[in-house]
Design a protein around this motif. Sequence first.
Motif, PDB file in Angstrom:
ATOM      1  N   VAL A 172      25.524  25.503  34.765  1.00  0.00           N
ATOM      2  CA  VAL A 172      26.935  26.040  33.998  1.00  0.00           C
ATOM      3  C   VAL A 172      27.048  27.235  33.380  1.00  0.00           C
ATOM      4  CG1 VAL A 172      27.906  23.707  34.310  1.00  0.00           C
ATOM      5  CG2 VAL A 172      26.948  24.460  32.301  1.00  0.00           C
ATOM      6  N   ASP A 173      25.622  27.645  32.835  1.00  0.00           N
ATOM      7  CA  ASP A 173      25.769  28.731  31.883  1.00  0.00           C
ATOM      8  C   ASP A 173      25.901  29.887  32.935  1.00  0.00           C
ATOM      9  OD1 ASP A 173      22.939  27.780  29.754  1.00  0.00           O
ATOM     10  OD2 ASP A 173      25.038  27.279  30.028  1.00  0.00           O
ATOM     11  N   GLY A 174      25.549  30.026  34.033  1.00  0.00           N
ATOM     12  CA  GLY A 174      25.964  30.954  35.028  1.00  0.00           C
ATOM     13  C   GLY A 174      27.031  31.501  35.435  1.00  0.00           C
ATOM     14  N   ILE A 175      28.233  30.283  35.130  1.00  0.00           N
ATOM     15  CA  ILE A 175      29.518  30.599  35.327  1.00  0.00           C
ATOM     16  C   ILE A 175      29.973  31.899  34.654  1.00  0.00           C
ATOM     17  CG2 ILE A 175      31.772  29.930  35.448  1.00  0.00           C
ATOM     18  CD1 ILE A 175      30.686  27.063  35.825  1.00  0.00           C
ATOM     19  N   GLY A 176      29.660  31.801  33.354  1.00  0.00           N
ATOM     20  CA  GLY A 176      30.142  32.928  32.542  1.00  0.00           C
ATOM     21  C   GLY A 176      29.521  34.268  32.893  1.00  0.00           C
ATOM     22  N   ILE A 177      28.362  34.171  33.144  1.00  0.00           N
ATOM     23  CA  ILE A 177      27.295  35.547  33.676  1.00  0.00           C
ATOM     24  C   ILE A 177      28.043  36.116  35.060  1.00  0.00           C
ATOM     25  CG2 ILE A 177      25.219  36.433  34.158  1.00  0.00           C
ATOM     26  CD1 ILE A 177      23.982  34.076  32.419  1.00  0.00           C
ATOM     27  N   LEU A 178      28.162  35.129  35.747  1.00  0.00           N
ATOM     28  CA  LEU A 178      28.724  35.522  37.167  1.00  0.00           C
ATOM     29  C   LEU A 178      30.062  36.281  37.073  1.00  0.00           C
ATOM     30  CD1 LEU A 178      27.515  33.243  39.884  1.00  0.00           C
ATOM     31  CD2 LEU A 178      27.166  35.639  39.585  1.00  0.00           C
ATOM     32  N   ASN A 179      30.891  35.637  36.215  1.00  0.00           N
ATOM     33  CA  ASN A 179      32.495  35.637  36.112  1.00  0.00           C
ATOM     34  C   ASN A 179      32.481  37.055  35.313  1.00  0.00           C
ATOM     35  OD1 ASN A 179      35.440  34.871  36.085  1.00  0.00           O
ATOM     36  ND2 ASN A 179      34.970  35.726  34.096  1.00  0.00           N
ATOM     37  N   ASP A 180      31.688  37.348  34.235  1.00  0.00           N
ATOM     38  CA  ASP A 180      31.859  38.631  33.373  1.00  0.00           C
ATOM     39  C   ASP A 180      31.129  39.549  34.123  1.00  0.00           C
ATOM     40  OD1 ASP A 180      31.913  36.880  30.422  1.00  0.00           O
ATOM     41  OD2 ASP A 180      33.488  37.241  31.460  1.00  0.00           O
ATOM     42  N   GLY A 181      29.919  39.346  35.114  1.00  0.00           N
ATOM     43  CA  GLY A 181      29.486  40.192  35.689  1.00  0.00           C
ATOM     44  C   GLY A 181      30.178  41.193  36.741  1.00  0.00           C
ATOM     45  N   VAL A 182      31.223  40.355  37.447  1.00  0.00           N
ATOM     46  CA  VAL A 182      31.985  41.162  38.389  1.00  0.00           C
ATOM     47  C   VAL A 182      33.297  41.567  37.619  1.00  0.00           C
ATOM     48  CG1 VAL A 182      31.185  39.567  40.195  1.00  0.00           C
ATOM     49  CG2 VAL A 182      33.192  38.824  38.941  1.00  0.00           C
ATOM     50  N   GLY A 183      33.192  41.450  36.346  1.00  0.00           N
ATOM     51  CA  GLY A 183      34.454  42.082  35.722  1.00  0.00           C
ATOM     52  C   GLY A 183      35.557  40.918  35.397  1.00  0.00           C
ATOM     53  N   GLY A 184      35.283  39.778  35.641  1.00  0.00           N
ATOM     54  CA  GLY A 184      36.308  38.650  35.674  1.00  0.00           C
ATOM     55  C   GLY A 184      37.195  38.379  37.019  1.00  0.00           C
ATOM     56  N   VAL A 185      37.523  37.258  37.017  1.00  0.00           N
ATOM     57  CA  VAL A 185      38.187  36.843  38.385  1.00  0.00           C
ATOM     58  C   VAL A 185      39.489  36.296  38.123  1.00  0.00           C
ATOM     59  CG1 VAL A 185      38.041  35.029  40.113  1.00  0.00           C
ATOM     60  CG2 VAL A 185      35.995  36.022  39.077  1.00  0.00           C
ATOM     61  N   GLU A 186      40.391  36.751  38.877  1.00  0.00           N
ATOM     62  CA  GLU A 186      42.203  36.324  38.858  1.00  0.00           C
ATOM     63  C   GLU A 186      42.173  35.110  39.493  1.00  0.00           C
ATOM     64  OE1 GLU A 186      45.291  39.503  38.771  1.00  0.00           O
ATOM     65  OE2 GLU A 186      45.558  38.585  40.636  1.00  0.00           O
ATOM     66  N   VAL A 187      42.904  34.147  38.677  1.00  0.00           N
ATOM     67  CA  VAL A 187      43.280  32.847  39.471  1.00  0.00           C
ATOM     68  C   VAL A 187      44.860  32.681  39.028  1.00  0.00           C
ATOM     69  CG1 VAL A 187      41.179  32.109  39.759  1.00  0.00           C
ATOM     70  CG2 VAL A 187      42.511  31.634  37.563  1.00  0.00           C
ATOM     71  N   THR A 188      45.439  31.961  39.856  1.00  0.00           N
ATOM     72  CA  THR A 188      46.758  31.569  39.240  1.00  0.00           C
ATOM     73  C   THR A 188      46.448  29.870  38.587  1.00  0.00           C
ATOM     74  OG1 THR A 188      48.045  32.549  40.634  1.00  0.00           O
ATOM     75  CG2 THR A 188      49.079  30.862  39.859  1.00  0.00           C
ATOM     76  N   VAL A 189      46.784  29.670  37.378  1.00  0.00           N
ATOM     77  CA  VAL A 189      46.495  28.376  36.927  1.00  0.00           C
ATOM     78  C   VAL A 189      47.669  27.353  37.406  1.00  0.00           C
ATOM     79  CG1 VAL A 189      46.171  27.038  34.719  1.00  0.00           C
ATOM     80  CG2 VAL A 189      45.496  29.459  34.670  1.00  0.00           C
ATOM     81  N   LEU A 239      36.497  30.748  44.168  1.00  0.00           N
ATOM     82  CA  LEU A 239      35.587  31.214  45.180  1.00  0.00           C
ATOM     83  C   LEU A 239      36.304  32.313  45.989  1.00  0.00           C
ATOM     84  CD1 LEU A 239      33.437  28.381  46.545  1.00  0.00           C
ATOM     85  CD2 LEU A 239      32.559  30.251  45.595  1.00  0.00           C
ATOM     86  N   GLU A 240      37.370  32.026  46.412  1.00  0.00           N
ATOM     87  CA  GLU A 240      37.875  33.094  47.180  1.00  0.00           C
ATOM     88  C   GLU A 240      38.470  34.525  46.587  1.00  0.00           C
ATOM     89  OE1 GLU A 240      41.367  31.025  48.918  1.00  0.00           O
ATOM     90  OE2 GLU A 240      39.995  30.106  50.650  1.00  0.00           O
ATOM     91  N   ALA A 241      38.694  34.095  45.343  1.00  0.00           N
ATOM     92  CA  ALA A 241      38.970  35.411  44.334  1.00  0.00           C
ATOM     93  C   ALA A 241      37.741  36.045  43.951  1.00  0.00           C
ATOM     94  CB  ALA A 241      39.466  34.901  43.209  1.00  0.00           C
ATOM     95  N   PHE A 242      36.833  35.222  43.775  1.00  0.00           N
ATOM     96  CA  PHE A 242      35.511  35.955  43.420  1.00  0.00           C
ATOM     97  C   PHE A 242      34.829  36.699  44.174  1.00  0.00           C
ATOM     98  CE2 PHE A 242      31.650  35.824  40.860  1.00  0.00           C
ATOM     99  CZ  PHE A 242      30.598  36.050  41.787  1.00  0.00           C
ATOM    100  N   VAL A 243      34.982  36.452  45.821  1.00  0.00           N
ATOM    101  CA  VAL A 243      34.377  37.099  46.761  1.00  0.00           C
ATOM    102  C   VAL A 243      35.025  38.648  46.829  1.00  0.00           C
ATOM    103  CG1 VAL A 243      34.385  37.447  49.204  1.00  0.00           C
ATOM    104  CG2 VAL A 243      33.918  35.269  48.379  1.00  0.00           C
ATOM    105  N   GLY A 244      36.150  38.750  46.639  1.00  0.00           N
ATOM    106  CA  GLY A 244      36.736  39.936  46.407  1.00  0.00           C
ATOM    107  C   GLY A 244      36.258  40.969  45.376  1.00  0.00           C
ATOM    108  N   ALA A 245      36.155  40.045  44.042  1.00  0.00           N
ATOM    109  CA  ALA A 245      35.676  40.884  42.897  1.00  0.00           C
ATOM    110  C   ALA A 245      34.390  41.153  43.155  1.00  0.00           C
ATOM    111  CB  ALA A 245      35.850  39.732  41.553  1.00  0.00           C
ATOM    112  N   PHE A 246      33.542  40.167  43.674  1.00  0.00           N
ATOM    113  CA  PHE A 246      31.848  40.626  43.862  1.00  0.00           C
ATOM    114  C   PHE A 246      31.716  41.874  44.936  1.00  0.00           C
ATOM    115  CE2 PHE A 246      27.647  39.218  43.835  1.00  0.00           C
ATOM    116  CZ  PHE A 246      27.053  39.902  45.030  1.00  0.00           C
ATOM    117  N   ARG A 247      32.800  41.803  45.859  1.00  0.00           N
ATOM    118  CA  ARG A 247      32.632  42.935  46.802  1.00  0.00           C
ATOM    119  C   ARG A 247      33.001  44.377  46.098  1.00  0.00           C
ATOM    120  NH1 ARG A 247      35.303  40.504  51.960  1.00  0.00           N
ATOM    121  NH2 ARG A 247      33.306  40.118  53.109  1.00  0.00           N
ATOM    122  N   ASN A 248      33.827  44.228  45.245  1.00  0.00           N
ATOM    123  CA  ASN A 248      34.514  45.498  44.475  1.00  0.00           C
ATOM    124  C   ASN A 248      33.383  45.919  43.727  1.00  0.00           C
ATOM    125  OD1 ASN A 248      36.817  45.102  45.443  1.00  0.00           O
ATOM    126  ND2 ASN A 248      37.928  44.377  44.050  1.00  0.00           N
ATOM    127  N   ALA A 249      32.486  44.974  42.902  1.00  0.00           N
ATOM    128  CA  ALA A 249      31.444  45.316  42.051  1.00  0.00           C
ATOM    129  C   ALA A 249      30.326  46.053  42.789  1.00  0.00           C
ATOM    130  CB  ALA A 249      31.069  44.117  41.342  1.00  0.00           C
TER     131      ALA A 249
END
Lengths: 328, 249
Positions: A172-189, A239-249
């Motif tokens: 679970v520690d990796g969640i923050g690393i990945l999320n911040d690594g791609v500059g954050g992930v946009e979601v609708t809560v 995940l769907e939003a992360f893919v886009g952010a990952f690609r951009n990065a």
Amino acid sequence: MKTSHRNSILFVALILLLAALFVFSGVKILESVLPGREIVATDPQRVKTIIREGKEYFPRQDLTTIMLLGTDGTGELTASNSYNNKASADLVALMIFDESAKEFRVLNLNRDTMMDIPVLGINGKQAGTVYAQLAVSHNYGSGLGDSCENTRKAVSDFLYGLPIDYYFAMNVDGIGILNDGVGGVEVTVEEDFSQVAPELKQGQTMVLTGEQAYAFLRSRMNVGSQLNTSRMARHKQYLEAFVGAFRNALTEDASFFTTLWGELSSRAVTDCNPMVMNQLSTQYKDYTFMGCISPEGENRLGQEFYEFYPDEEALDALILELFYQEKN
Amino acid sequence: MKRILSLITLFALCVALLSCAAFAEDFVPSIGGKDHPSIVPESSTVIGHIVNSDNAVIDEVEKPCIVVTPVSEANTSKDIPEAAREELLKVYAALKNGEMDLPYEEALALSKSAPRTENSANSAEHMVIRDLFDVSFLCEEHPEMMANGYKLRLTFDLGISSGDTVCCMVYTDGKWSPVEMFNNGNGTVTCLFSKVCPVVFASKQTETPPDTGDYSSDSIALWGAVMAVSAVAFGVAIVIYRKKVAKAD
């Protein structure tokens, strides 16, 4: 003369043998380090044709599958002091890269899916199976590669013996690393997080920080229906939003993943070496993302815990659709 | 008006708090792995029984009277007796290193409902240990009963099926001894222990996970060495061959 002639033939044969050995060794080394290997069926039982309504289907050979595991441990990954470990697999997903269509999708399996799980004994050998939730497959073994292999086998057997090319497991520690690594992930809560993470406002679209991503992905108690299925819906959205952010990065920095891996490696275990990971991310970065899917089924409360039973017909159809093609 | 508003606020707060409590009470935790097979209790307070040779109950064993310690907690558990802790760790190390012989054949003979192959001499082949843990008494009366020839009856949840080959053994007096065991057909087994100590459950080894995608630096190093040796040998062979040809000419 005859002896001399025979000796010459033997000598030439020896030279040819040594040359063949040299080439064979090179091929074995290349097989180990390069991605997109042929899926070689070493066990005929594991990869076989399927017949449905008179039609024959055989396993597709143009797919590469990567199993993603999210385990619920924290801290640096180290081997447990026992033959079992405490980290269950909270997220089990397959990234399926279609090399013909240049597209990929994610098959997300419910951690509570009931299946035969291999049991690893004291010496790491498989000692039978237990019918239990998929999540516990990772609890067998030391918590490192052997546990991931155990989950790989459980998932492979569940999907009719599908060979899974690689795995990538992260706590679970990796969640923050990945999320911040791609500059954050946009979601609708979409659910009410007020009791868990008040900064996640229901109805709001926001770019998550690492801590927020952790709450968004992990929380179940006092959020929504409190079921894993609603948490999986958040996993899908993320995940769907992360893919886009990952690609951009990756577009901005081709070596981005190598850098990210440097931060992530103490929280993750994989059977890919960094060179392969880099090649995979480069090879597949332009593939069209077709979204996440999950098997349909029923969530039931067992004696103590929830149990997910996939609809067998729907699962069969899904496996055929994803991993097989009709024989012409 | 103020009092009414305060009452309403207080009421709303109570409702909110009660909702939270009820909400949280509905929460079902996620399953996690077990470090050892869980014991299926006989009732809410009784975890097992002391029985005589006819399997008649002599005494109930209440939950606080038994402690089960998995290997993962051997160093940290405060409940396990010190001698049992040392024994468990010693046995674990020896089993991991393959330094112990276990009486699988005798244990399988005491395992009821286990499927037996026609050639019973082979039935103990390919047995592997799936679980190792310690069972110790915390109440004094029970060890005394067992010293008089009674047995401790416990039921464990192994998650196995009725057709699985499973057996049970305990480590006492420096050796492994078979334990009488009954496969209940519902994933559980019931065992009759003459002594309590390190316990193992063993079952048939099934296939090991396939090596479909392992990146192993050891295998690369091995093939690299083969490649290097074959290249050198190839070069030497070519040189010798050319000399031979030159000499023949």
